[in-house]
Each structure stands twice: as structure tokens, then as C-alpha cells.
Design an enzyme around this catalytic site. Structure first.
Site, PDB file in Angstrom:
ATOM      1  N   ASP A  94      10.419  -7.319  -1.124  1.00  0.00           N
ATOM      2  CA  ASP A  94      11.426  -6.268  -1.291  1.00  0.00           C
ATOM      3  C   ASP A  94      11.808  -5.717   0.084  1.00  0.00           C
ATOM      4  O   ASP A  94      12.125  -4.534   0.241  1.00  0.00           O
ATOM      5  CB  ASP A  94      10.911  -5.150  -2.207  1.00  0.00           C
ATOM      6  CG  ASP A  94      12.028  -4.242  -2.724  1.00  0.00           C
ATOM      7  OD1 ASP A  94      13.083  -4.754  -3.107  1.00  0.00           O
ATOM      8  OD2 ASP A  94      11.840  -3.010  -2.723  1.00  0.00           O
ATOM      9  N   GLY A 140       0.785  -1.212   0.000  1.00  0.00           N
ATOM     10  CA  GLY A 140       0.000   0.000   0.000  1.00  0.00           C
ATOM     11  C   GLY A 140       0.824   1.272   0.000  1.00  0.00           C
ATOM     12  O   GLY A 140       0.269   2.363  -0.190  1.00  0.00           O
TER      13      GLY A 140
END
Length: 365
Positions: free
Chosen positions: A264, A240
Site C-alpha cells: 500500500d 507496524g
């Protein structure tokens, strides 16, 4: 030995079914016994998560601690959160750091559990789309350099992110010929350049929408090239912060089996060129640039289901089967079926992690 799971459903990689028992031997699933009962079941068994881009865990950023010991700590931490396979990622850095990381990964290979190898994100990127990468280390690749890098890597380099518009085709072809998964990323390629790169054989795209030419109604950019291609895949960071949940939602509708999840994820670090600082639920560089995420794969799955309205079965495929297929491990990982590695997670009805089973052994309760 058959283990009974009478109160469990299981996701076999395609559908959710009632489970009666699993026969596991030598770390693999020998047989699956389904139940005839379809009564309410409280728990769900799913394949372990596969994260093809993560920088560190357990307080150890690998590029800052390029040692066997650090990689072992990262492995153990990720196993406890449900990531049963991963590629450890290295961002654009000095040759000395790359060499130290590669050396550590090679030394660790003999005792590796869930670490499958290295993902080199750079240094062969486009400085115009560097994101949090250090510009002074970014450069164009030469074929001799790539040959030397892969020779030194001795098979431990599994994936590489590059900006194809700045690289010679012979460099890209050499990577592909040597079974390195090549990902388009940190790139300013236009639609035509990106499409050409995928047509050349580049298989996937690094963190869709981030650090790349955007979609514009007169300049379609890299995301449109991915959407319109018939084979190109793409990873996405479902936190988000890196990509809005509504954008993840429509991207999944377009890409379907060609989009997969990565974290990530980074850890806090106060040394070296990547000094990640946690601000709220996101990591930034000292100058405020958004860097890696604070995600786990489980949270990414939850976000897909709860925030993006993606069907649970699709979210689970995005976290296991699809990345397994990309790296050629889909005959061993990403499904709960006979012949597959017994890497499984047990979730409750709210998708909270209750237990991790790695190669048939319970490691977390």
C-alpha cells in the site's frame, strides 16, 4: 543452460531445499537440480515478490503522473527492490484522473515488464470508512458506469476495491463475471453483510483492519467475517503503523493461506488531492490522517519474521504464492519450479537483498 548455485538454498514455494542448479530458457525455469549436500549455505533463492496494491515508487505517484513514462519509472524502481509483479493502484479520484491512468496503463501494456495492470481502490466506497480517500469523489456505482469502465479498460483493470453494502448485487456480479478480482474494503459492512458479500463471490479484503468496521465483542465486524469464512482472503500492511504486529501475528494464525502481504506504498507528493507527506516511517495527509505506507515487500517479509514470529516459509508464501493464486497467476508465478517464470531473488542470511533475477536475467546486484 544450467546455472550452478552450489552455495544456495532455495524456496520452491513450499519448502526450503539445497540447490545445485537451475536450467533457464526463454525467461522460464526449465528444470531444477537439487543438491544432495545439506551443509551450511549462505544464500537463499526465493520467488519474486507480488504486490497487488501499490500507488507509486521512484518519486512517482501514479495518479499524479498518469503517464507511460511514470509507470516505466515505477516498474524499474520496484524491480530493483524485488517486486517482480505488481498491480498499480489508483485511489478515489475524478473521472478524468481515472481515465488518464487507464489510458496510460493501456498504452504501457505493450512494453510492460512487471506491471500486471490496475487496482482501482474506489471510488465506490463507504464515506464512513474513507480513511485518506477524498469524500467528494466517493459515490455508488451504477451498472452502466461499471460496464463503460470495463469496456474502456479493455482488460487492464484487474482488481477493484468496493464497499459491497452500498452496491447493487448486479454490479458485483458483473465485475466477477468479467474476471475482475473484487475486494471488500473501505466498508462499514456489519458481520452479516460482509459474510453475504463473500458468499456472493467477493474474493478478498483490502488492508485488513484498516478503514473497515472493527471487531467488537457484540458487533463482530468485517475482520471476524473474514476469519470465519472458508474462502475469503485478506491483504495486510505489515509495517507496524497500520496494524500492530501482535494483531498481524494472530491474524496469520487464523487465516493461514488466506492472508497475503501488500505494501500500500505511496511516495511524497505535493500536487493533486493526495499530498502524501513522510513523517518518520509513515506517510500522512496534510491533516495528519494516516495514508499509504513506506514499505517495500522485502521489509514486510522481514517484519513478519522478526516482529510477528511468522515462519519464514509462511512469510514468503504471503509475499508471492498467495497473491499469485488470488489473481490467477499461480501456474506461472510464486514458485521456483519447472514451467514457472524465472523471477527470483537472492537473499543473504539476514534476508537482505543481494540480487534480482527477472525472467532469467540479473538486473540488480
Amino acid at each position: 543452460m544450467m546455472q550452478t548455485f552450489d552455495i544456495y538454498n532455495y524456496f520452491d514455494g513450499d519448502t526450503i531445499k539445497p540447490l545445485k542448479g537451475l536450467e533457464i530458457a526463454d525467461g522460464k525455469i526449465k528444470s531444477v537440480l537439487e543438491s544432495e549436500s545439506v551443509s551450511q549455505r549462505e544464500n537463499l533463492i526465493i520467488p519474486g515478490f507480488i504486490d497487488l496494491q501499490i500507488y507509486g515508487a521512484g518519486g512517482k505517484l501514479f495518479s499524479a503522473y498518469p503517464t507511460v513514462e511514470a509507470l516505466t519509472i515505477i516498474e524499474e524502481n520496484l524491480l530493483k527492490t524485488g517486486t517482480t509483479s505488481f498491480l498499480i493502484c489508483i485511489a478515489t479520484n475524478t473521472p478524468d484522473v481515472f481515465n488518464a491512468c487507464i489510458t496510460a496503463a493501456k498504452e504501457h501494456r505493450g512494453i510492460a515488464k512487471n506491471c500486471l495492470g490496475l487496482h482501482l481502490e474506489g471510488p465506490f466506497l463507504n464515506p464512513k470508512r474513507r480513511g485518506a480517500h477524498v469524500s467528494e469523489f466517493i459515490r455508488k456505482a451504477t451498472l452502466d458506469e461499471i460496464k463503460a469502465l470495463l469496456d474502456f479498460g479493455d482488460g487492464v483493470i484487474k482488481m477493484m476495491t468496493i464497499a459491497p453494502e452500498l452496491q447493487d448485487e448486479k454490479v458485483i456480479q458483473y465485475l466477477l463475471d468479467n474476471q475482475v478480482v473484487v475486494s471488500l474494503g473501505h466498508s462499514d459492512a456489519n458481520f452479516e453483510q460482509a459474510t453475504k458479500a463473500y458468499d456472493l463471490g467477493i474474493q478478498t479484503t483490502t488492508h485488513l483492519f484498516n478503514a473497515m468496521s472493527p471487531i467488537h465483542h457484540r458487533e463482530p465486524g468485517i475482520p471476524t467475517a473474514v476469519f470465519n469464512h472458508n474462502k475469503a482472503m485478506a491483504s495486510i500492511i505489515a509495517d507496524g503503523n497500520h496494524v500492530d504486529f501482535e494483531v498481524i501475528k494472530f491474524s496469520q494464525k487464523l487465516l493461514k493461506e488466506r492472508m497475503f502481504l501488500i505494501t500500500d506504498a505511496v511516495t511524497e507528493c505535493s500536487s493533486g488531492p493526495y499530498q502524501h507527506q513522510l513523517v518518520g516511517d509513515k506517510f500522512v495527509m496534510p491533516d495528519g490522517t494516516l495514508s499509504g505506507s513506506s514499505l517495500t515487500m522485502l521489509q514486510a517479509v522481514k517484519n513478519c519474521v522478526n516482529q510477528c514470529g511468522i515462519d519464514l516459509k509462511d512469510a514468503l508464501k504471503m509475499s508471492s504464492m498467495y497473491p499469485a493464486k488470488l489473481i490467477g497467476e499461480d501456474n506461472l508465478k510464486g514458485k521456483i519450479q519447472s514451467g514457472y517464470q524465472a523471477d527470483m531473488l537472492i537473499l543473504d542470511q539476514e534476508l537482505n537483498l543481494k540480487e534480482v533475477i527477472f525472467q532469467g536475467e540479473s538486473i540488480h546486484n
